[in-house]
Design a protein around this motif. Sequence first.
Motif: not given
Length: 166
Positions: A1-4, A47-53, A105-109, A111-115
């Motif tokens: 898992m990536a860091r935010a 994609l990342f573990e940090e909380d989203i507020e 970031l790995n390829e899947d991560e 790709n999520c951003v690119v999309k």
Amino acid sequence: MARAIDVANFIVLQGLNNNFDINNLKLQKLLYYSEVESLTNRNGVSLFEEDIEKWKLGPVIPQVYHEFKRFGAKPITETVSTINFEELSDDPWNFTFVEFNEDSLNEDERNCVVKTMETLGNANPFHLVDMTHSEPMWAKDKDKIILGEKHLKYDRNEILSYFRRL
């Protein structure tokens, strides 16, 4: 898992490479929608573990917000470095600055951003705010948010459930 912060830096890099102006407000929404992309297309994997507020202008990852707030409302012009403290050291001054490397970031991560960038990268930040405000995860806490309640968090299961129904 990536860091935010690494995902945010990759979004900034994608924006710079594609001539999309990205300020901190827009960055936060693109981070959120990159997380949505990951949850919905990677079988519930974050994609990342940090909380989203839940803030007045929609979803925010506080740690990332603070790293980029020096740009104010202006476009972000560069990625940010992070500080790496040496784990086994008793010396508080034993740290290094680490420049962003997109290989964090790995390829899947990536790709999520690119999309996400393909569909929303050129969007107006306030259009993205309106999108997030129309979603039930933010709307259900609107009164609390407007009254200034802090640290209301998005539930990733709610996000996944909502976007799978769409």
